[in-house]
Design a protein around this motif. Structure first.
Motif, short mmCIF file in Angstrom:
data_model
loop_
_atom_site.label_atom_id
_atom_site.label_comp_id
_atom_site.label_asym_id
_atom_site.label_seq_id
_atom_site.Cartn_x
_atom_site.Cartn_y
_atom_site.Cartn_z
N LYS A 42 0.86 -1.19 0.00
CA LYS A 42 0.00 0.00 0.00
C LYS A 42 0.89 1.23 0.00
CE LYS A 42 -3.96 -0.06 0.70
NZ LYS A 42 -5.17 -0.08 -0.16
N ASP A 43 0.53 2.23 -0.82
CA ASP A 43 1.20 3.53 -0.82
C ASP A 43 0.29 4.55 -0.16
OD1 ASP A 43 3.37 2.50 -2.12
OD2 ASP A 43 2.82 3.25 -4.10
N ILE A 44 0.86 5.35 0.76
CA ILE A 44 0.10 6.36 1.51
C ILE A 44 0.73 7.72 1.29
CG2 ILE A 44 -0.67 7.09 3.80
CD1 ILE A 44 -0.46 4.17 4.69
N GLU A 45 -0.02 8.64 0.75
CA GLU A 45 0.53 9.97 0.45
C GLU A 45 0.87 10.72 1.74
OE1 GLU A 45 -0.98 13.11 -2.65
OE2 GLU A 45 -1.78 13.67 -0.67
N HIS A 46 2.07 11.30 1.80
CA HIS A 46 2.44 12.15 2.93
C HIS A 46 2.79 13.57 2.48
CE1 HIS A 46 6.65 11.77 1.70
NE2 HIS A 46 6.59 10.45 1.88
N THR A 47 2.92 13.78 1.17
CA THR A 47 3.29 15.09 0.63
C THR A 47 2.51 15.33 -0.65
OG1 THR A 47 5.53 14.94 1.52
CG2 THR A 47 5.20 16.47 -0.31
N TYR A 48 1.94 16.53 -0.79
CA TYR A 48 1.32 16.87 -2.06
C TYR A 48 2.15 17.94 -2.75
CZ TYR A 48 -0.65 21.19 -0.08
OH TYR A 48 -0.81 22.43 0.50
N ILE A 49 2.03 17.99 -4.08
CA ILE A 49 2.81 18.93 -4.88
C ILE A 49 1.88 19.93 -5.54
CG2 ILE A 49 4.40 19.15 -6.84
CD1 ILE A 49 5.25 16.27 -6.35
N ASN A 50 2.22 21.20 -5.42
CA ASN A 50 1.53 22.22 -6.22
C ASN A 50 2.56 23.00 -7.03
OD1 ASN A 50 2.70 23.74 -4.23
ND2 ASN A 50 0.82 24.68 -3.49
N HIS A 51 2.07 23.89 -7.87
CA HIS A 51 2.93 24.59 -8.82
C HIS A 51 2.68 26.09 -8.73
CE1 HIS A 51 3.57 20.55 -10.46
NE2 HIS A 51 2.25 20.42 -10.44
N PRO A 52 3.31 26.76 -7.76
CA PRO A 52 3.09 28.20 -7.58
C PRO A 52 3.55 29.02 -8.77
CG PRO A 52 4.94 27.45 -6.25
CD PRO A 52 4.29 26.23 -6.81
N GLU A 53 4.51 28.49 -9.52
CA GLU A 53 4.99 29.15 -10.72
C GLU A 53 5.19 28.10 -11.81
OE1 GLU A 53 8.55 31.24 -9.83
OE2 GLU A 53 7.67 32.40 -8.18
N PRO A 54 5.16 28.51 -13.07
CA PRO A 54 5.36 27.52 -14.14
C PRO A 54 6.69 26.79 -13.98
CG PRO A 54 4.57 29.61 -15.03
CD PRO A 54 4.87 29.85 -13.58
N ASN A 55 6.66 25.48 -14.23
CA ASN A 55 7.84 24.62 -14.15
C ASN A 55 8.46 24.60 -12.75
OD1 ASN A 55 7.66 24.10 -16.97
ND2 ASN A 55 8.71 26.06 -17.36
N THR A 56 7.65 24.89 -11.73
CA THR A 56 8.14 24.88 -10.34
C THR A 56 7.28 23.92 -9.52
OG1 THR A 56 8.88 27.17 -10.48
CG2 THR A 56 8.58 26.24 -8.28
N ASN A 57 7.93 22.98 -8.85
CA ASN A 57 7.24 22.05 -7.97
C ASN A 57 7.44 22.48 -6.53
OD1 ASN A 57 6.44 20.48 -10.12
ND2 ASN A 57 8.12 19.02 -9.90
N ASN A 58 6.35 22.63 -5.80
CA ASN A 58 6.40 22.96 -4.38
C ASN A 58 5.93 21.74 -3.59
OD1 ASN A 58 6.62 24.28 -1.97
ND2 ASN A 58 4.77 25.50 -2.22
N TYR A 59 6.85 21.14 -2.81
CA TYR A 59 6.52 19.94 -2.04
C TYR A 59 5.98 20.35 -0.67
CZ TYR A 59 8.81 16.85 -5.39
OH TYR A 59 9.14 16.15 -6.52
N ASN A 60 4.79 19.85 -0.32
CA ASN A 60 4.12 20.22 0.93
C ASN A 60 3.91 18.98 1.78
OD1 ASN A 60 3.11 23.21 0.23
ND2 ASN A 60 2.78 21.91 -1.57
N ARG A 61 4.80 18.78 2.76
CA ARG A 61 4.69 17.62 3.66
C ARG A 61 3.60 17.88 4.69
NH1 ARG A 61 8.13 13.22 5.20
NH2 ARG A 61 6.85 11.92 6.55
N TYR A 62 2.70 16.91 4.88
CA TYR A 62 1.63 17.09 5.86
C TYR A 62 1.38 15.85 6.72
CZ TYR A 62 -1.42 14.38 2.75
OH TYR A 62 -1.98 13.39 1.99
N LEU A 63 1.82 14.67 6.32
CA LEU A 63 1.48 13.45 7.04
C LEU A 63 2.74 12.79 7.60
CD1 LEU A 63 -1.31 11.98 7.46
CD2 LEU A 63 -0.48 10.29 5.82
N TYR A 64 2.64 12.30 8.86
CA TYR A 64 3.76 11.66 9.54
C TYR A 64 3.26 10.40 10.25
CZ TYR A 64 5.85 16.29 8.92
OH TYR A 64 6.31 17.47 8.39
N PHE A 65 4.18 9.47 10.49
CA PHE A 65 3.82 8.31 11.28
C PHE A 65 3.53 8.75 12.71
CE2 PHE A 65 3.58 4.04 12.62
CZ PHE A 65 4.24 3.93 13.82
#
Length: 373
Positions: A171-194
């Motif tokens: 099973k894979d469990i998401e802990h970080t989502y990615i958004n794109h505040p600017e073109p060709n830019t990935n912003n990693y947002n960690r939110y989940l922890y054990f």
């Protein structure tokens, strides 16, 4: 329920094989131990000595007892940490090999000290240079659960293996989502922890202070089904057998919301409330140890679910500490009509006994300051 800061798996395990063997002996007995009553032993191991819970004093015995409360009661799981990089299950030893420089990530399985199988762990393929994996093992029944994370990816990966090295579930469990505040830019947002373990579940949750997405994920270690809640779990509430999650608490600025899984909801405030919580629910009374995981101090309360009101707040003696870096963990258990509060802080440890009905402090041991007379 043993994680110190709840936001890092690294703090949860030791690499010592000798410690692993000791943990195996404890874990193999876990199911039967949890079925015992809280009165299995009146001796409580604390700072190398035994406290007599019947007499509220250090025991005068001059031998090591066959067992003690912290190992034989249904609360025994609160005092152990089964997660490691080397564990034992079904007569086999499972050992992680994690070599980033050589890009070797393997699970070795031994029986009677002989290698019987080696498994390549499920890392990303092809493996980018920037990946940095952490792997953790948990013995569960006759199998082993592997959970892993990489600081450069977005999901935990959880796998179950049998002693033959066969992968049974994943099973894979998401802990970080990615958004794109600017073109060709990935912003990693960690939110989940054990967060923690129950007898049959793994619990992951968000950090209410640092995340902008609030969620609690409960994974069944039996069939890998997942249940999700859109709230942070600052503390877990287990059933009377200390086996199954039945509720959790969310804290913000001293306001606590108790969400039971049967949809009942309770709210209360604790003055100077903190995000760290340990709970015991017994006879409709919710006992609450509240503390901050990275600061000194603690408090103890009893909330009556029947009346929806706080029944009592205890007078807890504190560790006097001045510090710049700190850790703090409080563990509750119950022996007969006594609530046991063990605090382990960077500056000292203490054990305090309270009457479950009134909250009166009955005895204290360890590194706490006496009240002023």
């Amino acid at each position: 329920m043993n994680a110190l800061l709840f936001c890092s798996l690294l703090n949860l395990f030791s690499c010592s094989n000798s410690q692993s063997l000791e943990k195996e002996n404890t874990i193999t007995k876990k199911d039967s131990l949890q079925k015992q009553s809280a009165e299995c032993s009146n001796l409580y191991l604390f700072q190398g000595s035994y406290v007599d819970l019947d007499n509220n004093s250090f025991s005068s015995i001059n031998r090591i007892p066959a067992t003690d409360f912290t190992k034989c009661s249904k609360y025994a799981h609160r005092f152990i940490n089964p997660i490691n990089d080397t564990v034992y299950a079904n007569g086999h030893q499972f050992m992680i090999e994690n070599n980033r420089e050589k890009k070797i990530y393997r699970l070795h399985i031994y029986k009677n000290k002989k290698l019987v199988k080696t498994i390549n762990l499920p890392v990303e393929t092809p493996l980018p240079e920037v990946h940095d994996y952490s792997f953790y093992l948990l013995p569960y029944k006759n199998n082993v659960i592997l959970f892993m994370e990489d600081m450069y990816t977005t999901h935990y990966r959880v796998c179950k293996y049998n002693s033959n090295g066969e992968e049974l579930m994943r099973k894979d469990i998401e802990h970080t989502y990615i958004n794109h505040p600017e073109p060709n830019t990935n912003n990693y947002n960690r939110y989940l922890y054990f967060k923690d373990l129950t007898a049959s579940q793994m619990v992951f949750t968000s950090h209410i202070a640092f995340a902008d997405k609030f969620k609690t994920v409960v994974l069944s270690m039996d069939d890998f089904t997942i249940t999700e809640y859109d709230k942070t779990a600052n503390g877990l509430i287990l059933d009377d057998k200390e086996e199954k999650l039945i509720g959790f608490a969310t804290e913000k600025d001293g306001h606590f919301t108790i969400q039971m899984l049967d949809h009942k909801k309770y709210e209360f405030d604790i003055k100077f409330g903190n995000p760290g919580c340990d709970f015991i629910l017994k006879d409709n009374l919710l006992y609450i140890a509240n503390y901050h995981p990275i600061a000194t101090g603690s408090s103890l309360h009893c909330f009556d679910l029947g009346t929806g009101k706080m029944k009592w707040t205890a007078n807890v003696l504190q560790v006097n500490a001045s510090h710049s870096e700190y850790w703090n963990k409080v563990t509750l258990s119950i022996y007969k009509n006594k609530l046991i509060m063990q605090g382990d802080e960077a500056y000292g440890s203490y054990l305090q006994l309270f009457d479950t009905e009134s909250g009166e402090r009955l005895a204290h041991f360890g590194n706490v300051s006496e009240e002023k007379k």
